[in-house]
Design a protein around this motif. Structure first.
Motif, PDB file in Angstrom:
ATOM      1  N   GLN A 109      92.517  64.329  66.963  1.00  0.00           N
ATOM      2  CA  GLN A 109      91.896  65.605  67.294  1.00  0.00           C
ATOM      3  C   GLN A 109      90.758  65.912  66.338  1.00  0.00           C
ATOM      4  O   GLN A 109      90.801  65.543  65.162  1.00  0.00           O
ATOM      5  CB  GLN A 109      92.930  66.733  67.214  1.00  0.00           C
TER       6      GLN A 109
ATOM      7  N   PRO B 116      88.951  68.299  63.929  1.00  0.00           N
ATOM      8  CA  PRO B 116      89.318  69.497  63.173  1.00  0.00           C
ATOM      9  C   PRO B 116      88.232  70.562  63.270  1.00  0.00           C
ATOM     10  O   PRO B 116      87.381  70.696  62.387  1.00  0.00           O
ATOM     11  CB  PRO B 116      89.486  68.970  61.736  1.00  0.00           C
ATOM     12  N   ARG B 117      88.249  71.318  64.352  1.00  0.00           N
ATOM     13  CA  ARG B 117      87.247  72.360  64.594  1.00  0.00           C
ATOM     14  C   ARG B 117      87.863  73.436  65.480  1.00  0.00           C
ATOM     15  O   ARG B 117      88.846  73.183  66.190  1.00  0.00           O
ATOM     16  CB  ARG B 117      86.030  71.771  65.296  1.00  0.00           C
ATOM     17  N   PRO B 118      87.268  74.623  65.470  1.00  0.00           N
ATOM     18  CA  PRO B 118      87.737  75.630  66.427  1.00  0.00           C
ATOM     19  C   PRO B 118      87.282  75.252  67.835  1.00  0.00           C
ATOM     20  O   PRO B 118      86.288  74.538  67.996  1.00  0.00           O
ATOM     21  CB  PRO B 118      87.060  76.917  65.958  1.00  0.00           C
ATOM     22  N   PRO B 119      87.970  75.748  68.866  1.00  0.00           N
ATOM     23  CA  PRO B 119      87.566  75.417  70.242  1.00  0.00           C
ATOM     24  C   PRO B 119      86.163  75.907  70.584  1.00  0.00           C
ATOM     25  O   PRO B 119      85.421  75.230  71.294  1.00  0.00           O
ATOM     26  CB  PRO B 119      88.617  76.142  71.090  1.00  0.00           C
ATOM     27  N   PHE B 120      85.799  77.120  70.114  1.00  0.00           N
ATOM     28  CA  PHE B 120      84.477  77.684  70.408  1.00  0.00           C
ATOM     29  C   PHE B 120      83.522  77.334  69.273  1.00  0.00           C
ATOM     30  O   PHE B 120      83.931  77.378  68.107  1.00  0.00           O
ATOM     31  CB  PHE B 120      84.601  79.210  70.553  1.00  0.00           C
ATOM     32  N   PRO B 121      82.267  76.988  69.498  1.00  0.00           N
ATOM     33  CA  PRO B 121      81.548  77.078  70.775  1.00  0.00           C
ATOM     34  C   PRO B 121      81.457  75.763  71.553  1.00  0.00           C
ATOM     35  O   PRO B 121      80.881  75.754  72.639  1.00  0.00           O
ATOM     36  CB  PRO B 121      80.148  77.499  70.331  1.00  0.00           C
ATOM     37  N   LYS B 122      81.986  74.687  70.985  1.00  0.00           N
ATOM     38  CA  LYS B 122      81.754  73.389  71.627  1.00  0.00           C
ATOM     39  C   LYS B 122      82.570  73.234  72.918  1.00  0.00           C
ATOM     40  O   LYS B 122      82.115  72.595  73.871  1.00  0.00           O
ATOM     41  CB  LYS B 122      82.101  72.269  70.640  1.00  0.00           C
ATOM     42  N   GLY B 123      83.778  73.785  72.916  1.00  0.00           N
ATOM     43  CA  GLY B 123      84.626  73.666  74.101  1.00  0.00           C
ATOM     44  C   GLY B 123      85.145  72.258  74.296  1.00  0.00           C
ATOM     45  O   GLY B 123      85.128  71.429  73.379  1.00  0.00           O
ATOM     46  N   HIS B 124      85.624  71.999  75.499  1.00  0.00           N
ATOM     47  CA  HIS B 124      86.196  70.702  75.826  1.00  0.00           C
ATOM     48  C   HIS B 124      85.774  70.300  77.241  1.00  0.00           C
ATOM     49  O   HIS B 124      85.369  71.148  78.037  1.00  0.00           O
ATOM     50  CB  HIS B 124      87.726  70.752  75.768  1.00  0.00           C
ATOM     51  N   VAL B 125      85.915  69.030  77.514  1.00  0.00           N
ATOM     52  CA  VAL B 125      85.607  68.538  78.859  1.00  0.00           C
ATOM     53  C   VAL B 125      86.918  68.317  79.615  1.00  0.00           C
ATOM     54  O   VAL B 125      87.853  67.709  79.086  1.00  0.00           O
ATOM     55  CB  VAL B 125      84.815  67.204  78.782  1.00  0.00           C
TER      56      VAL B 125
ATOM     57  N   THR C  68      89.590  81.838  69.242  1.00  0.00           N
ATOM     58  CA  THR C  68      88.991  80.503  69.372  1.00  0.00           C
ATOM     59  C   THR C  68      87.729  80.325  68.539  1.00  0.00           C
ATOM     60  O   THR C  68      87.167  79.233  68.499  1.00  0.00           O
ATOM     61  CB  THR C  68      88.664  80.174  70.843  1.00  0.00           C
TER      62      THR C  68
ATOM     63  N   GLY D 282      87.908  80.456  65.376  1.00  0.00           N
ATOM     64  CA  GLY D 282      88.358  79.963  64.072  1.00  0.00           C
ATOM     65  C   GLY D 282      89.366  78.833  64.165  1.00  0.00           C
ATOM     66  O   GLY D 282      89.933  78.562  65.224  1.00  0.00           O
ATOM     67  N   ARG D 283      89.598  78.203  63.032  1.00  0.00           N
ATOM     68  CA  ARG D 283      90.546  77.099  62.973  1.00  0.00           C
ATOM     69  C   ARG D 283      91.995  77.565  63.142  1.00  0.00           C
ATOM     70  O   ARG D 283      92.873  76.766  63.456  1.00  0.00           O
ATOM     71  CB  ARG D 283      90.397  76.375  61.629  1.00  0.00           C
TER      72      ARG D 283
ATOM     73  N   ILE E 115      83.972  76.812  79.372  1.00  0.00           N
ATOM     74  CA  ILE E 115      83.802  75.532  78.679  1.00  0.00           C
ATOM     75  C   ILE E 115      85.152  74.998  78.207  1.00  0.00           C
ATOM     76  O   ILE E 115      85.241  74.246  77.239  1.00  0.00           O
ATOM     77  CB  ILE E 115      82.804  75.646  77.500  1.00  0.00           C
TER      78      ILE E 115
ATOM     79  N   LEU F   7      87.843  76.232  76.670  1.00  0.00           N
ATOM     80  CA  LEU F   7      88.366  76.514  75.337  1.00  0.00           C
ATOM     81  C   LEU F   7      89.881  76.356  75.321  1.00  0.00           C
ATOM     82  O   LEU F   7      90.464  76.017  74.296  1.00  0.00           O
ATOM     83  CB  LEU F   7      87.984  77.930  74.899  1.00  0.00           C
TER      84      LEU F   7
END
Lengths: 147, 534
Positions: free
Chosen positions: A114, A116-125, B46, B48-49, B198, B200
């Motif tokens: 995984q 190591p980052r928050p979900p936002f702003p990159k998001g997921h596919v 979302t 933050g970690r 996106i 999240l």
């Protein structure tokens, strides 16, 4: 080590217990939950669970007949097995804080593949998938009852 | 004393926002009092970690656990299902999954069709234009053509199937059972200024992307532009009345605890199925000694929750984990009554994506599946991102002993008596849950899952709060009439889930909002012909 909510003795026992719950693993290349960075995070995040954690640790000390951290490895395993059975809601809260902090550690997350980052702003596919799977359902007659 | 307003709305959530927006075109002076704050997108977990950890602290769904200044406590000790909510602009739409089904036509006619409970005084056909208008305002993704519903056209394409969705689809096809992409109040494309989803994956505790349709970003901006005032940190203690029995306004506390009286020509209550009866029961006067609008004695009674049963298993390959909105498909194979099943009415199966890595660890530890010690890491890796889960959301029939009352001891930070919940799961519902769990295991087996787990009912599953001030034409058997006005107080309206007569077996937000728009239209029509307070 002392913090503002747990006594030194409680802190030592909590750290020893965290190491029993999730030990370091050479096989998977991960630290244990008693790792200094992770354990500091645990202490900082007790918050709403402080009272339950202290209750659980008092129970652990009773089962240990003193400090859990001072027990020999065999005896620790024996006591922790019994504690796991009897700990109830306070232990659940304690265990939850350990897990909340352990599984967001960078080293642990990387070992699980995984980022190591928050979900936002990159998001997921997420793949669209094969919408032709719906074809048999499209052919069904209306199922809803007229009223 | 504050200036008098024409319309005072109490609560800014799903229904309060919709009714405020709809009434704004009357150009009346409209004020909404909201006990909570605005939530900034940058506040959502979302960002933050520690996003999963905040599910258990300031973004916990259970208000007793969350315990923000803006929350009120709830005595839920005598209920196997705990009330969950959010108090802030947008109300519980801030913390819902945005799974967005409508009630079905049969849900409004349960007495006629199945001989249980009561029929509603409105029907699906009447609400249909309001469903469509609400779908447009909230922004709904979905796919037209679901055989489980009358044809309707969601304005955006559906959420992606993903790996778990394809597994479910194949499994349900092999059984010959219905499934369909759910209507979801989530933008899948640019929509009315909102960016698309996106994935999240953490929709319930608020969407940092703004793709999820909470009313703070849908109805409220439009209502405020149209002149509606929204006053936050205003916790209403009681609705006041005059000697003729008409509502005169409300007394509330501001953030500093100062008491205010807000006069109004009419009052609209939108505080949800627990907050609304609490407020009505706290509004005691010489004329209304048992609480305002309560001549029927039904305020607080007939609480319905939709008890959920979670059933899950594990497959042998990684799926999507928590990526993407958590609910994207439904099956309504068992929705309509079939008496051979041993119960009347039915349920929806909500098909889930997986969980986050920490929630997987916590739930698997609680279930005794994830050990302590050397084996922890190996077992955890066999579980992570392999969970396939589904929920049975059951129709909960109204029973008067299931109720909201005022707790004699517990109070909020302003000293207002807190709600107390007394609730048991009915026999019909219990049979429905057992049926749903058994069918879920068949589906999971067909999908290649093993190692089943069940949580029934989901304890922190009291998302849907209905029935505690129900609508009807008989003043002795209902609290409000067929267009939401109190039978007892002719300038008092209720627009939230408390007016539901029965619960159906689907998430209620879409129908709550359609009903609110329908009531707002009725108010406007009667204003126009001067019959509103007749």
């Amino acid at each position: 080590m002392t913090n503002e909510t747990l006594t030194d003795a409680e802190t030592r026992d909590l750290r020893a217990l965290a190491g029993v719950m999730i030990p370091a693993s050479i096989t998977y290349g991960v630290p244990g939950a008693d790792d200094p960075l992770i354990f500091d995070e645990i202490l900082r995040n007790l918050e709403r669970d402080t009272a339950d954690t202290r209750t659980a640790l008092r129970h652990l000390a009773e089962l240990s007949g003193g400090a859990f951290a001072d027990l020999a490895p065999d005896r620790r395993a024996e006591v922790s097995a019994r504690f796991k059975q009897e700990g109830g809601a306070p232990l659940f809260s304690l265990n939850r804080v350990v897990l909340l902090c352990y599984y967001r550690d960078d080293r642990v997350m990387r070992s699980l593949g995984q980022e190591p980052r928050p979900p936002f702003p990159k998001g997921h596919v997420v793949e669209q998938g094969d919408w032709s799977l719906l074809d048999p359902v499209r052919q069904r007659a209306p199922m809803w009852r007229r009223a | 004393m504050l200036d008098k307003v024409d319309v005072l709305i109490i609560g800014s959530g799903a229904s309060g926002a919709a009714v405020a927006w709809s009434l704004a075109d009357t150009k009346m002076r409209i004020l909404c009092l909201e006990q909570g704050d605005w939530v900034k997108p940058t506040d959502y977990p979302t960002n933050g970690r520690n996003w999963e950890a905040r599910l258990f602290s300031d973004f916990a769904i259970n208000p007793n656990r969350r315990a923000r200044e803006t929350d009120y406590p709830i005595n839920d000790a005598n209920s196997p299902v705990k009330v969950v909510n959010f108090n802030g602009v947008g109300g519980s739409t801030i913390m819902y999954t945005a799974h967005y089904p409508r009630l079905h036509p049969s849900d409004f006619r349960v007495k006629t069709l199945d001989g249980v409970a009561e029929d509603w005084p409105v029907d699906y056909q009447t609400l249909e234009p309001y469903f469509a208008e609400n779908d447009r305002m909230m922004g709904v993704a979905g796919l037209a053509g679901d055989p489980a519903y009358p044809l309707h056209h969601p304005p955006m394409p559906p959420l992606p199937l993903g790996k778990s969705g394809q597994r479910f689809g194949k499994a349900l096809n092999s059984l010959g059972w219905h499934w369909w992409p759910s209507d979801s109040a989530i933008a899948t494309v640019e929509y009315d200024g909102r960016a698309p989803c996106i994935n999240l994956g953490h929709c319930t505790p608020g969407c940092a992307q703004g793709a999820k349709a909470s009313t703070d970003i849908t109805y409220w901006p439009a209502a405020i532009r149209a002149g509606v005032e929204l006053r936050t940190r205003a916790r209403v203690r009681e609705i006041t009345t005059d000697e003729t029995g008409m509502a005169t306004g409300a007394i509330y506390y501001d953030a500093e605890g100062q008491e205010h009286f807000q006069p109004a020509e009419m009052v609209i209550v939108a505080c949800n199925g627990v907050g609304t009866p609490r407020l009505l029961l706290n509004s005691v006067s010489g004329r209304f000694p048992n609480g305002i609008a309560n001549s029927s004695g039904l305020v607080g009674k007939n609480l319905m929750f939709h008890p959920f049963a979670l059933t899950y298993g594990y497959v042998d390959e990684p799926l999507d984990g928590n990526h993407g909105p958590p609910l994207n498909l439904w099956s309504q194979e068992f929705y309509e009554t079939d008496r051979s099943r041993g119960f009347v009415r039915g349920y929806t199966l909500q098909l889930h994506r997986g969980t986050g890595s920490i929630v997987e660890a916590i739930t698997s530890t609680a279930a005794g599946r994830l050990p302590w010690g050397e084996d922890h890491h190996k077992v955890y890796r066999s579980l992570l991102n392999r969970r396939l889960a589904m929920s049975t959301i059951t129709e909960d029939l109204p029973e008067e002993h299931n109720r909201v009352t005022l707790d004699p001891v517990l109070k909020d930070s302003n000293g207002i008596p807190a709600p107390k919940i007394d609730y048991t799961i009915g026999e019909n519902t219990r049979k429905m849950m057992e049926h749903g769990i058994a069918r879920s295991k068949e589906i999971l087996t067909a999908a290649g899952a093993t190692g089943f787990g069940v949580e029934a009912p989901i304890m922190n599953g009291g998302w849907h709060l209905m029935g505690t001030a129900r609508m009807g034409t008989d003043p002795e058997r209902s609290v409000v009439n067929e267009w939401g006005r109190s039978h007892d107080v002719k300038n008092l309206f209720i627009v939230d889930g408390s007016i539901w007569v029965t619960s159906g077996g689907v998430n209620p937000t879409s129908t709550i909002q359609a009903l609110a728009l329908y009531i707002a239209d009725n108010i406007k029509q009667r204003l126009a012909n001067a019959t509103l307070f007749d």
